[in-house]
Design a protein around this motif. Structure first.
Motif, PDB file in Angstrom:
ATOM      1  N   PHE A  13     -16.512   6.798  -6.395  1.00 49.40           N
ATOM      2  CA  PHE A  13     -16.068   6.857  -7.765  1.00 49.40           C
ATOM      3  C   PHE A  13     -15.922   5.371  -8.405  1.00 49.40           C
ATOM      4  O   PHE A  13     -15.473   5.184  -9.412  1.00 49.40           O
ATOM      5  CB  PHE A  13     -14.581   7.379  -7.933  1.00 49.40           C
ATOM      6  N   SER A  14     -16.744   4.396  -7.628  1.00 49.46           N
ATOM      7  CA  SER A  14     -16.620   3.018  -8.148  1.00 49.46           C
ATOM      8  C   SER A  14     -15.082   2.692  -8.428  1.00 49.46           C
ATOM      9  O   SER A  14     -14.901   2.024  -9.473  1.00 49.46           O
ATOM     10  CB  SER A  14     -17.371   2.888  -9.475  1.00 49.46           C
ATOM     11  N   TRP A  15     -14.095   2.967  -7.588  1.00 47.43           N
ATOM     12  CA  TRP A  15     -12.770   2.671  -7.813  1.00 47.43           C
ATOM     13  C   TRP A  15     -12.484   1.373  -7.062  1.00 47.43           C
ATOM     14  O   TRP A  15     -12.833   1.110  -5.898  1.00 47.43           O
ATOM     15  CB  TRP A  15     -11.933   3.745  -7.261  1.00 47.43           C
ATOM     16  N   PRO A  16     -12.291   0.257  -8.003  1.00 44.19           N
ATOM     17  CA  PRO A  16     -12.120  -1.026  -7.338  1.00 44.19           C
ATOM     18  C   PRO A  16     -10.875  -1.398  -6.428  1.00 44.19           C
ATOM     19  O   PRO A  16     -10.200  -2.217  -6.635  1.00 44.19           O
ATOM     20  CB  PRO A  16     -12.018  -1.935  -8.716  1.00 44.19           C
TER      21      PRO A  16
ATOM     22  N   MET B 233     -19.801  16.457  -5.555  1.00 43.17           N
ATOM     23  CA  MET B 233     -19.810  17.914  -6.186  1.00 43.17           C
ATOM     24  C   MET B 233     -19.004  17.900  -7.256  1.00 43.17           C
ATOM     25  O   MET B 233     -19.286  18.503  -8.251  1.00 43.17           O
ATOM     26  CB  MET B 233     -19.438  18.955  -5.050  1.00 43.17           C
ATOM     27  N   LEU B 234     -17.739  17.359  -7.005  1.00 39.45           N
ATOM     28  CA  LEU B 234     -16.822  17.474  -8.326  1.00 39.45           C
ATOM     29  C   LEU B 234     -17.322  16.682  -9.526  1.00 39.45           C
ATOM     30  O   LEU B 234     -17.401  17.014 -10.585  1.00 39.45           O
ATOM     31  CB  LEU B 234     -15.300  17.021  -7.799  1.00 39.45           C
ATOM     32  N   MET B 235     -17.901  15.548  -9.040  1.00 42.89           N
ATOM     33  CA  MET B 235     -18.628  14.710 -10.199  1.00 42.89           C
ATOM     34  C   MET B 235     -19.670  15.216 -10.902  1.00 42.89           C
ATOM     35  O   MET B 235     -19.618  15.337 -12.133  1.00 42.89           O
ATOM     36  CB  MET B 235     -18.873  13.071  -9.673  1.00 42.89           C
ATOM     37  N   MET B 236     -20.433  15.974 -10.317  1.00 39.85           N
ATOM     38  CA  MET B 236     -21.595  16.639 -10.425  1.00 39.85           C
ATOM     39  C   MET B 236     -21.103  17.904 -11.501  1.00 39.85           C
ATOM     40  O   MET B 236     -21.690  17.943 -12.805  1.00 39.85           O
ATOM     41  CB  MET B 236     -22.482  17.029  -9.404  1.00 39.85           C
TER      42      MET B 236
ATOM     43  N   ARG C  65     -27.531  10.409  -4.987  1.00 40.07           N
ATOM     44  CA  ARG C  65     -26.409  10.021  -5.728  1.00 40.07           C
ATOM     45  C   ARG C  65     -26.934   9.713  -7.297  1.00 40.07           C
ATOM     46  O   ARG C  65     -26.178  10.004  -8.422  1.00 40.07           O
ATOM     47  CB  ARG C  65     -25.479   9.027  -5.388  1.00 40.07           C
ATOM     48  N   GLU C  66     -27.849   8.936  -7.051  1.00 40.74           N
ATOM     49  CA  GLU C  66     -28.478   8.474  -8.363  1.00 40.74           C
ATOM     50  C   GLU C  66     -29.192   9.763  -9.107  1.00 40.74           C
ATOM     51  O   GLU C  66     -29.355   9.334 -10.485  1.00 40.74           O
ATOM     52  CB  GLU C  66     -29.681   7.393  -8.153  1.00 40.74           C
ATOM     53  N   TYR C  67     -29.448  10.597  -8.466  1.00 36.34           N
ATOM     54  CA  TYR C  67     -29.931  11.813  -9.227  1.00 36.34           C
ATOM     55  C   TYR C  67     -29.069  12.964  -9.650  1.00 36.34           C
ATOM     56  O   TYR C  67     -29.396  14.137  -9.603  1.00 36.34           O
ATOM     57  CB  TYR C  67     -31.463  12.349  -8.725  1.00 36.34           C
ATOM     58  N   ILE C  68     -27.726  12.715  -9.609  1.00 31.10           N
ATOM     59  CA  ILE C  68     -26.623  13.502  -9.600  1.00 31.10           C
ATOM     60  C   ILE C  68     -26.909  14.649 -10.970  1.00 31.10           C
ATOM     61  O   ILE C  68     -26.562  15.716 -10.667  1.00 31.10           O
ATOM     62  CB  ILE C  68     -25.281  12.938  -9.353  1.00 31.10           C
ATOM     63  N   SER C  69     -27.420  14.084 -11.869  1.00 31.58           N
ATOM     64  CA  SER C  69     -27.349  14.845 -13.034  1.00 31.58           C
ATOM     65  C   SER C  69     -28.701  15.537 -13.361  1.00 31.58           C
ATOM     66  O   SER C  69     -28.776  16.465 -13.908  1.00 31.58           O
ATOM     67  CB  SER C  69     -26.898  14.290 -14.393  1.00 31.58           C
ATOM     68  N   THR C  70     -29.613  15.240 -12.435  1.00 30.60           N
ATOM     69  CA  THR C  70     -30.733  15.952 -12.745  1.00 30.60           C
ATOM     70  C   THR C  70     -31.420  16.661 -11.371  1.00 30.60           C
ATOM     71  O   THR C  70     -32.027  17.719 -11.639  1.00 30.60           O
ATOM     72  CB  THR C  70     -32.030  14.692 -12.991  1.00 30.60           C
ATOM     73  N   ALA C  71     -31.101  16.354 -10.127  1.00 29.63           N
ATOM     74  CA  ALA C  71     -31.552  16.930  -8.939  1.00 29.63           C
ATOM     75  C   ALA C  71     -30.603  17.377  -8.118  1.00 29.63           C
ATOM     76  O   ALA C  71     -29.994  16.680  -7.089  1.00 29.63           O
ATOM     77  CB  ALA C  71     -32.499  16.174  -8.179  1.00 29.63           C
ATOM     78  N   TRP C  72     -29.732  18.611  -8.654  1.00 29.14           N
ATOM     79  CA  TRP C  72     -28.318  18.983  -7.825  1.00 29.14           C
ATOM     80  C   TRP C  72     -28.582  19.104  -6.244  1.00 29.14           C
ATOM     81  O   TRP C  72     -27.844  18.999  -5.351  1.00 29.14           O
ATOM     82  CB  TRP C  72     -28.057  20.078  -8.308  1.00 29.14           C
ATOM     83  N   TRP C  73     -29.881  19.465  -5.903  1.00 24.83           N
ATOM     84  CA  TRP C  73     -30.239  19.928  -4.535  1.00 24.83           C
ATOM     85  C   TRP C  73     -29.944  18.710  -3.614  1.00 24.83           C
ATOM     86  O   TRP C  73     -29.739  18.827  -2.319  1.00 24.83           O
ATOM     87  CB  TRP C  73     -31.328  20.561  -4.232  1.00 24.83           C
TER      88      TRP C  73
ATOM     89  N   LYS D 259     -21.877  17.856 -15.775  1.00 26.83           N
ATOM     90  CA  LYS D 259     -22.140  19.036 -16.477  1.00 26.83           C
ATOM     91  C   LYS D 259     -21.082  19.438 -17.570  1.00 26.83           C
ATOM     92  O   LYS D 259     -21.365  19.384 -18.653  1.00 26.83           O
ATOM     93  CB  LYS D 259     -22.228  20.313 -15.488  1.00 26.83           C
ATOM     94  N   LEU D 260     -19.874  19.430 -16.946  1.00 29.94           N
ATOM     95  CA  LEU D 260     -18.772  19.978 -17.895  1.00 29.94           C
ATOM     96  C   LEU D 260     -18.125  18.848 -18.796  1.00 29.94           C
ATOM     97  O   LEU D 260     -17.369  19.243 -19.613  1.00 29.94           O
ATOM     98  CB  LEU D 260     -17.600  20.694 -17.227  1.00 29.94           C
ATOM     99  N   HIS D 261     -18.210  17.528 -18.508  1.00 31.97           N
ATOM    100  CA  HIS D 261     -17.727  16.357 -19.106  1.00 31.97           C
ATOM    101  C   HIS D 261     -16.275  16.548 -19.394  1.00 31.97           C
ATOM    102  O   HIS D 261     -15.734  16.013 -20.331  1.00 31.97           O
ATOM    103  CB  HIS D 261     -18.345  16.357 -20.554  1.00 31.97           C
ATOM    104  N   TRP D 262     -15.612  17.163 -18.173  1.00 26.23           N
ATOM    105  CA  TRP D 262     -14.008  17.114 -18.484  1.00 26.23           C
ATOM    106  C   TRP D 262     -13.330  15.789 -17.851  1.00 26.23           C
ATOM    107  O   TRP D 262     -12.376  15.377 -18.426  1.00 26.23           O
ATOM    108  CB  TRP D 262     -13.455  18.170 -17.365  1.00 26.23           C
ATOM    109  N   PHE D 263     -14.040  15.017 -16.879  1.00 25.77           N
ATOM    110  CA  PHE D 263     -13.646  14.050 -16.567  1.00 25.77           C
ATOM    111  C   PHE D 263     -14.690  12.771 -16.598  1.00 25.77           C
ATOM    112  O   PHE D 263     -15.920  13.039 -16.353  1.00 25.77           O
ATOM    113  CB  PHE D 263     -13.176  14.051 -14.995  1.00 25.77           C
ATOM    114  N   PRO D 264     -14.176  11.460 -16.794  1.00 21.79           N
ATOM    115  CA  PRO D 264     -15.362  10.624 -16.618  1.00 21.79           C
ATOM    116  C   PRO D 264     -15.647  10.403 -15.238  1.00 21.79           C
ATOM    117  O   PRO D 264     -15.070  10.847 -14.110  1.00 21.79           O
ATOM    118  CB  PRO D 264     -14.369   9.257 -16.765  1.00 21.79           C
ATOM    119  N   THR D 265     -17.058  10.047 -15.111  1.00 22.95           N
ATOM    120  CA  THR D 265     -17.808   9.918 -13.627  1.00 22.95           C
ATOM    121  C   THR D 265     -17.021   9.068 -12.677  1.00 22.95           C
ATOM    122  O   THR D 265     -16.993   9.340 -11.534  1.00 22.95           O
ATOM    123  CB  THR D 265     -19.191   9.696 -13.827  1.00 22.95           C
TER     124      THR D 265
END
Lengths: 300, 307
Positions: B253-256, B149-152, A255-263, B157-163
């Motif tokens: 999603f760190s939702w409290p 996956m949705l977050m990634m 999870r920590e590498y979500i934006s760098t290591a997709w695999w 990648k697309l910056h459509w939603f806050p992480t």
């Protein structure tokens, strides 16, 4: 030829043609093969892993999969932040998932089946007590209780199994109880009672075999559910601990590498998804195969 | 009807009593909380004093009586981690979970009911197959992975939603969609099979023979009779969302929400908070189940007239 041999040969023939008919459905065949592959990899993981799943070289850290830019065939699915081979860790993870799934289903399935048989056969007070406990436990936040048990006992493989077993017996009990109630009204049970069979003999030898098919189907579906639950616990840090490998833990680490290591966040989840889909599809086929009248899709 | 309601209320009471017992046993299984509370170099006398102060030297039964009578009055003690009443911490996070679960459930129902009805009406069509596939993926996709996956893709990648985190509508979209997938698949499938059962009934043939429009036959006659099965299933799914399924998604999603509080309470060995969060969750689920049970009388006049 003695009749005994003939009978045996016939049985073999029936079994073979049954197997052939079971896999006549191409869709099922594909997923059954996938499932067998996963089971094989889990069983023989220590012998087939290409690299050490628990120790890596930091020089190899975060290598992308072989087909990506910068990837090499040395690490087919890439490596994690500590340079450990992802594929090897997935194989070891399969071992954890399947052993938790099977272990819990054996324990919870046995307890649930026996309680359900007893409740259904004896009825009355015994039945009421067992069913009330079951109702109450169904109304509980099951996963939260599981999390609490695993957290309080200390997160490890054995305690996850305990946590998940405590919550897994009810479905088995409920299903078989209903079946026993209808089976015990049939003439052959009355006949067995009339010739003086003991109660345990009637329950386990005369009634239980009739419910075996549906209990087995339920067991397959439950393995899928338990695998998901184990992954959830490990993902939350309440299951398998580092440096161990579990699909849920690997996702948490990736999870920590979500934006760098997709695999790192992609493959462990795919492994869970494919395993659970395969189990559900095989269970579904098993159901329509064993009981053609009841061709409903799986309830998990 | 009154007996039915009293019976259900009694059941809620029994469930809550059992919840208190289970929570008490679980948090006393760890052994001596004094070891956790005191610094490592504390003396034996200090430990004994603390044990007496906390009432841990008394018989277990008396400790439980004390715990239960305080819990009923809403007093679980102070959260060790947040240093304020545990119940308040739990209740503050409950609305966040309700918001998330509510949005996910609404999304699931709004998508699933029309899909299930259409799948039943056009049995064997592509839409029917899509519904089956949706049900299969719903139970097979790990929600935390779907969330990642949705977050990634959509956030990183697309910056459509806050992480992650909680804020406006934008923050709600990804966690709600993630959480909705499973109930959506399950409910769609239930609607489909309940509708298929109903559409095969004689009263449907009668309704058609009277010359009613097909829409009316399906949407009013059949759907109303299928409602009990659908509501049972949907209520069960709603309960499950509250019962821990939201916890993993909240964690991603760190939702409290309250699920995340449970995980944090376990991580921090914060037993008062753990007790409060589990009991509050059990109560919430019991109330959801109660509402589902009571709603049956809306759909089934037999329950209403029963004495």
């Amino acid at each position: 030829m003695p009749t005994e041999v003939l009978v045996r040969a016939d049985r073999l023939k029936v079994a073979l043609s049954g197997t052939r008919r079971f896999f006549a459905d191409r869709f099922t065949l594909v997923f059954a093969v996938i499932l067998l592959t996963i089971v094989f990899l889990a069983l023989f993981a220590p012998y087939v892993v290409p690299h050490d799943p628990f120790g890596g070289d930091l020089m190899d850290r975060l290598e992308p999969p072989a087909w990506s830019q910068g990837g090499s065939t040395r690490f087919l699915l890439g490596t994690d932040a500590q340079g450990r081979d992802l594929l090897s860790r997935l194989m070891v993870g399969a071992r954890v998932s399947l052993s938790v799934g099977l272990g819990v289903v054996v324990v919870a399935g046995t307890v649930g089946t026996v309680l359900g048989l007893v409740a259904g056969y004896f009825g009355g007070k015994v039945d009421q007590i067992i069913m009330r406990i079951l109702d109450i436990q169904f109304a509980f936040p099951g996963l939260l209780i599981g999390m609490t048990i695993a957290g309080v006992l200390g997160p490890n493989l054995r305690n996850i199994m305990i946590a998940l077993s405590v919550n897994g017996w009810m479905v088995f009990a409920r299903l078989i109880r209903g079946m026993v109630m209808s089976i015990k009204a049939r003439p052959f049970v009355e006949a067995a009672e009339a010739v003086g069979c003991s109660k345990s003999r009637i329950i386990f030898v005369h009634i239980f075999p009739h419910a075996l098919a549906s209990q087995s189907i339920l067991a397959v579906i439950e393995v899928a559910r338990i695998i998901m639950a184990e992954a959830s616990l490990s993902f939350l840090g309440l299951g398998i601990q580092p440096p161990g490998a579990s699909w849920g833990l690997m996702l948490a680490e990736g999870r920590e590498y979500i934006s760098t290591a997709w695999w790192l966040v992609t493959f462990p989840g795919l492994a869970i998804l494919v395993t659970i889909i395969s189990l559900n599809i095989v269970a579904n086929r098993l159901r329509s195969f064993l009981d053609p009248l009841q061709q409903r899709v799986v309830r998990v | 009807m009154r007996r039915y309601i009293i019976g259900r209320l009694l059941f809620v009471f029994v469930v809550m009593a059992s919840a208190l017992i289970v929570v008490f046993i679980l948090t006393h299984m760890v052994g001596d909380p004094v070891d956790l509370l005191l610094p490592l170099d504390a003396h034996q006398e200090q430990a004994d004093q603390m044990r007496i102060a906390l009432g841990l030297d008394r018989p277990l039964w008396e400790q439980f009586k004390d715990f239960a009578s305080r819990a009923i009055r809403g007093d679980f003690g102070n959260s060790l981690w947040q240093r304020r009443p545990a119940l308040r911490v739990a209740l503050e996070s409950l609305p966040n979970t309700m918001k998330l679960v509510g949005a996910a459930f609404l999304l699931a129902v709004v998508m699933a009911v029309p899909l299930g009805v259409l799948a039943a009406v056009k049995q064997g069509s592509t839409l029917d197959k899509i519904t089956s596939l949706l049900a299969l993926q719903g139970v097979s996709t790990p929600p935390f992975w779907l969330g990642l996956m949705l977050m990634m893709i959509l956030s990183a990648k697309l910056h459509w939603f806050p992480t992650s985190g909680m804020g406006g509508f934008q923050h709600l979209v990804l966690p709600a969609v993630t959480l909705a997938m499973r109930p959506m698949g399950r409910i769609a499938q239930m609607v489909r099979s309940a509708m298929l059962d109903q559409l095969g009934e004689l009263y449907v043939t009668t309704a058609r023979a009277k010359g009613l429009s097909e829409t009316r036959v399906v949407m009013v006659h059949a759907l109303k009779n299928a409602a009990i099965a659908i509501v049972t299933m949907a209520g069960w799914e709603l309960g499950r969302l509250m019962a821990g399924y939201s916890a993993v998604v909240e964690w991603v999603f760190s939702w409290p929400g309250i699920g995340m509080m449970v995980v944090k309470a376990i991580d921090n060995w914060d037993f008062p908070l753990l007790q409060a969060t589990v009991v509050v969750t059990a109560l919430t689920i019991s109330l959801v189940n109660l509402l589902v049970d009571l709603s049956y009388s809306l759909f089934d006049p037999r329950i209403r007239s029963e004495n």
